[in-house]
Design a protein around this motif. Structure first.
Motif, PDB file in Angstrom:
ATOM      1  N   LEU A  24       0.851  -1.191   0.000  1.00 51.48           N
ATOM      2  CA  LEU A  24       0.000   0.000   0.000  1.00 51.48           C
ATOM      3  C   LEU A  24       0.882   1.235   0.000  1.00 51.48           C
ATOM      4  CD1 LEU A  24      -2.535  -0.842   2.871  1.00 51.48           C
ATOM      5  CD2 LEU A  24      -3.023  -0.885   0.413  1.00 51.48           C
ATOM      6  N   ILE A  25       0.440   2.275  -0.692  1.00 51.39           N
ATOM      7  CA  ILE A  25       1.108   3.571  -0.621  1.00 51.39           C
ATOM      8  C   ILE A  25       0.241   4.452   0.276  1.00 51.39           C
ATOM      9  CG2 ILE A  25       1.900   5.593  -1.901  1.00 51.39           C
ATOM     10  CD1 ILE A  25       1.819   3.691  -4.453  1.00 51.39           C
ATOM     11  N   ILE A  26       0.807   4.912   1.366  1.00 54.04           N
ATOM     12  CA  ILE A  26       0.066   5.817   2.258  1.00 54.04           C
ATOM     13  C   ILE A  26       0.975   6.998   2.595  1.00 54.04           C
ATOM     14  CG2 ILE A  26      -1.127   6.060   4.475  1.00 54.04           C
ATOM     15  CD1 ILE A  26      -1.720   3.042   4.357  1.00 54.04           C
ATOM     16  N   HIS A  27       0.548   8.192   2.209  1.00 49.43           N
ATOM     17  CA  HIS A  27       1.329   9.413   2.427  1.00 49.43           C
ATOM     18  C   HIS A  27       2.773   9.281   1.943  1.00 49.43           C
ATOM     19  CE1 HIS A  27      -2.200  10.723   4.304  1.00 49.43           C
ATOM     20  NE2 HIS A  27      -2.051  10.071   5.435  1.00 49.43           N
ATOM     21  N   ASN A  28       2.890   8.826   0.717  1.00 49.83           N
ATOM     22  CA  ASN A  28       4.194   8.728   0.035  1.00 49.83           C
ATOM     23  C   ASN A  28       5.127   7.669   0.618  1.00 49.83           C
ATOM     24  OD1 ASN A  28       3.439  10.846  -1.706  1.00 49.83           O
ATOM     25  ND2 ASN A  28       4.111  12.349  -0.195  1.00 49.83           N
ATOM     26  N   GLU A  29       4.585   6.880   1.539  1.00 49.51           N
ATOM     27  CA  GLU A  29       5.393   5.807   2.096  1.00 49.51           C
ATOM     28  C   GLU A  29       4.809   4.473   1.649  1.00 49.51           C
ATOM     29  OE1 GLU A  29       5.616   6.743   6.309  1.00 49.51           O
ATOM     30  OE2 GLU A  29       7.225   8.151   5.814  1.00 49.51           O
ATOM     31  N   VAL A  30       5.685   3.478   1.582  1.00 47.71           N
ATOM     32  CA  VAL A  30       5.277   2.189   1.023  1.00 47.71           C
ATOM     33  C   VAL A  30       5.265   1.117   2.117  1.00 47.71           C
ATOM     34  CG1 VAL A  30       5.786   0.461  -0.750  1.00 47.71           C
ATOM     35  CG2 VAL A  30       6.293   2.883  -1.188  1.00 47.71           C
ATOM     36  N   TYR A  31       4.149   0.389   2.185  1.00 48.72           N
ATOM     37  CA  TYR A  31       3.971  -0.626   3.217  1.00 48.72           C
ATOM     38  C   TYR A  31       3.692  -1.980   2.587  1.00 48.72           C
ATOM     39  CZ  TYR A  31       3.457   3.528   6.074  1.00 48.72           C
ATOM     40  OH  TYR A  31       3.691   4.724   6.680  1.00 48.72           O
ATOM     41  N   ASP A  32       4.389  -3.003   3.079  1.00 52.16           N
ATOM     42  CA  ASP A  32       4.103  -4.363   2.654  1.00 52.16           C
ATOM     43  C   ASP A  32       3.154  -4.961   3.694  1.00 52.16           C
ATOM     44  OD1 ASP A  32       4.014  -7.071   2.140  1.00 52.16           O
ATOM     45  OD2 ASP A  32       6.114  -7.193   1.543  1.00 52.16           O
ATOM     46  N   VAL A  33       1.890  -5.093   3.304  1.00 56.61           N
ATOM     47  CA  VAL A  33       0.876  -5.550   4.258  1.00 56.61           C
ATOM     48  C   VAL A  33       0.508  -7.028   4.077  1.00 56.61           C
ATOM     49  CG1 VAL A  33      -0.100  -3.264   4.680  1.00 56.61           C
ATOM     50  CG2 VAL A  33      -0.989  -4.630   2.783  1.00 56.61           C
ATOM     51  N   THR A  34       1.327  -7.734   3.293  1.00 52.96           N
ATOM     52  CA  THR A  34       1.034  -9.150   3.020  1.00 52.96           C
ATOM     53  C   THR A  34       0.777  -9.929   4.315  1.00 52.96           C
ATOM     54  OG1 THR A  34       2.587  -8.946   1.181  1.00 52.96           O
ATOM     55  CG2 THR A  34       1.805 -11.149   1.712  1.00 52.96           C
ATOM     56  N   LYS A  35       1.658  -9.738   5.285  1.00 48.46           N
ATOM     57  CA  LYS A  35       1.553 -10.500   6.535  1.00 48.46           C
ATOM     58  C   LYS A  35       0.545  -9.894   7.503  1.00 48.46           C
ATOM     59  CE  LYS A  35       6.003 -12.782   6.463  1.00 48.46           C
ATOM     60  NZ  LYS A  35       6.721 -12.104   5.357  1.00 48.46           N
ATOM     61  N   PHE A  36       0.013  -8.741   7.132  1.00 49.91           N
ATOM     62  CA  PHE A  36      -0.932  -8.042   8.019  1.00 49.91           C
ATOM     63  C   PHE A  36      -2.383  -8.264   7.596  1.00 49.91           C
ATOM     64  CE2 PHE A  36      -3.031  -3.843   9.050  1.00 49.91           C
ATOM     65  CZ  PHE A  36      -3.122  -4.056  10.417  1.00 49.91           C
ATOM     66  N   LEU A  37      -2.574  -8.759   6.385  1.00 52.65           N
ATOM     67  CA  LEU A  37      -3.930  -8.902   5.829  1.00 52.65           C
ATOM     68  C   LEU A  37      -4.887  -9.594   6.793  1.00 52.65           C
ATOM     69  CD1 LEU A  37      -3.123  -9.923   2.122  1.00 52.65           C
ATOM     70  CD2 LEU A  37      -3.987  -7.713   2.929  1.00 52.65           C
ATOM     71  N   GLY A  43     -10.418  -5.844   8.227  1.00 48.41           N
ATOM     72  CA  GLY A  43     -10.564  -6.930   7.265  1.00 48.41           C
ATOM     73  C   GLY A  43      -9.565  -6.862   6.128  1.00 48.41           C
ATOM     74  N   GLU A  44      -9.300  -7.990   5.498  1.00 45.88           N
ATOM     75  CA  GLU A  44      -8.301  -8.020   4.420  1.00 45.88           C
ATOM     76  C   GLU A  44      -8.869  -7.473   3.114  1.00 45.88           C
ATOM     77  OE1 GLU A  44      -7.042 -12.061   3.684  1.00 45.88           O
ATOM     78  OE2 GLU A  44      -8.849 -12.492   2.524  1.00 45.88           O
ATOM     79  N   GLU A  45     -10.181  -7.547   2.978  1.00 45.57           N
ATOM     80  CA  GLU A  45     -10.795  -7.147   1.709  1.00 45.57           C
ATOM     81  C   GLU A  45     -10.509  -5.694   1.338  1.00 45.57           C
ATOM     82  OE1 GLU A  45     -11.713  -8.770  -1.355  1.00 45.57           O
ATOM     83  OE2 GLU A  45     -11.800 -10.031   0.447  1.00 45.57           O
ATOM     84  N   VAL A  46     -10.633  -4.796   2.322  1.00 47.57           N
ATOM     85  CA  VAL A  46     -10.394  -3.371   2.037  1.00 47.57           C
ATOM     86  C   VAL A  46      -8.936  -3.116   1.662  1.00 47.57           C
ATOM     87  CG1 VAL A  46     -12.312  -2.362   3.328  1.00 47.57           C
ATOM     88  CG2 VAL A  46     -10.177  -2.864   4.521  1.00 47.57           C
ATOM     89  N   LEU A  47      -8.041  -3.882   2.277  1.00 48.90           N
ATOM     90  CA  LEU A  47      -6.620  -3.703   1.958  1.00 48.90           C
ATOM     91  C   LEU A  47      -6.329  -4.234   0.555  1.00 48.90           C
ATOM     92  CD1 LEU A  47      -4.767  -4.619   5.287  1.00 48.90           C
ATOM     93  CD2 LEU A  47      -5.755  -2.438   4.569  1.00 48.90           C
ATOM     94  N   LEU A  48      -6.883  -5.373   0.232  1.00 51.61           N
ATOM     95  CA  LEU A  48      -6.642  -5.961  -1.091  1.00 51.61           C
ATOM     96  C   LEU A  48      -7.220  -5.097  -2.206  1.00 51.61           C
ATOM     97  CD1 LEU A  48      -7.107  -9.763  -0.360  1.00 51.61           C
ATOM     98  CD2 LEU A  48      -5.019  -8.610  -1.136  1.00 51.61           C
ATOM     99  N   GLU A  49      -8.341  -4.446  -1.911  1.00 49.19           N
ATOM    100  CA  GLU A  49      -8.949  -3.547  -2.896  1.00 49.19           C
ATOM    101  C   GLU A  49      -8.010  -2.416  -3.285  1.00 49.19           C
ATOM    102  OE1 GLU A  49     -12.727  -1.712  -1.763  1.00 49.19           O
ATOM    103  OE2 GLU A  49     -13.545  -3.756  -1.783  1.00 49.19           O
ATOM    104  N   LYS A  50      -7.178  -1.999  -2.350  1.00 51.18           N
ATOM    105  CA  LYS A  50      -6.278  -0.864  -2.581  1.00 51.18           C
ATOM    106  C   LYS A  50      -4.833  -1.303  -2.810  1.00 51.18           C
ATOM    107  CE  LYS A  50      -8.931   2.481  -2.798  1.00 51.18           C
ATOM    108  NZ  LYS A  50      -8.901   3.293  -4.022  1.00 51.18           N
ATOM    109  N   ALA A  51      -4.585  -2.599  -2.758  1.00 52.89           N
ATOM    110  CA  ALA A  51      -3.211  -3.092  -2.893  1.00 52.89           C
ATOM    111  C   ALA A  51      -2.600  -2.680  -4.225  1.00 52.89           C
ATOM    112  CB  ALA A  51      -3.188  -4.609  -2.737  1.00 52.89           C
ATOM    113  N   GLY A  52      -1.346  -2.277  -4.174  1.00 55.31           N
ATOM    114  CA  GLY A  52      -0.648  -1.814  -5.367  1.00 55.31           C
ATOM    115  C   GLY A  52      -0.943  -0.362  -5.697  1.00 55.31           C
ATOM    116  N   GLN A  53      -1.807   0.260  -4.882  1.00 54.02           N
ATOM    117  CA  GLN A  53      -2.233   1.626  -5.175  1.00 54.02           C
ATOM    118  C   GLN A  53      -2.022   2.564  -3.985  1.00 54.02           C
ATOM    119  OE1 GLN A  53      -6.423   1.424  -6.645  1.00 54.02           O
ATOM    120  NE2 GLN A  53      -6.044  -0.762  -6.495  1.00 54.02           N
ATOM    121  N   ASP A  54      -2.438   3.798  -4.205  1.00 56.49           N
ATOM    122  CA  ASP A  54      -2.364   4.803  -3.153  1.00 56.49           C
ATOM    123  C   ASP A  54      -3.610   4.705  -2.279  1.00 56.49           C
ATOM    124  OD1 ASP A  54      -2.321   7.258  -1.645  1.00 56.49           O
ATOM    125  OD2 ASP A  54      -0.861   7.988  -3.106  1.00 56.49           O
ATOM    126  N   ALA A  55      -3.402   4.422  -0.993  1.00 52.39           N
ATOM    127  CA  ALA A  55      -4.531   4.235  -0.086  1.00 52.39           C
ATOM    128  C   ALA A  55      -4.594   5.343   0.958  1.00 52.39           C
ATOM    129  CB  ALA A  55      -4.424   2.866   0.596  1.00 52.39           C
TER     130      ALA A  55
END
Ligand code: HEM
Length: 110
Positions: A24-37, A43-55
């Protein structure tokens, strides 16, 4: 944690939008949320919807707690390259004119 900050382009992050590789990109920073889903209280659904994008916007829409913000740090893997960053609403710039066109920055390293 220490050392040089890894830099990413928006372009290269676009494909990292799957359950086994989600960033996820949040405020110009990049987060790997794979292990956090599975652990995300929202829920994981909202994160997956925005995965690879600016959230940044959906992240702020939820008014995440300071606990959530502290937790994020654990998943940070780097930041966007300078030319792919966007001005955040809280940081005033005299040139800021609400023009969102920069948001789809096409800059590629090299
Ligand atoms: C690394 C990034 C994120 C972390 C660490 C995180 C963490 C959390 C935490 C700890 C909560 C529990 C409530 C709180 O403490 O505020 C929460 C709730 C929630 N989050 Fe996230 N979150 C992240 C990203 C996102 C994103 C990008 C979205 C939306 C696309 C989102 C949507 C939600 C929703 C809908 C809830 C539930 C709110 C509720 O039921 O009251 N989160 N998140």
């Amino acid at each position: 944690m220490e050392g040089e900050t890894k830099l990413f382009t928006r372009e290269e992050l676009k494909c990292r939008c799957k359950r086994d590789d989600a960033v996820l990109i949040i405020h110009n920073e990049v987060y790997d949320v794979t292990k956090f889903l599975a652990d995300h209280p929202g829920g994981e659904e909202v994160l997956l919807e925005k995965a690879g994008q600016d959230a940044s916007e959906p992240f702020e829409d939820v008014s995440h707690s300071s606990d959530a913000r502290a937790l994020m740090k654990k998943y940070k893997i780097g930041e966007l390259v300078e030319c792919d960053r966007v001005q955040t609403k809280n940081s005033f710039s005299p040139n800021w004119n609400n023009d969102q066109s920069q948001e789809q920055g096409k800059c590629v390293i090299g």
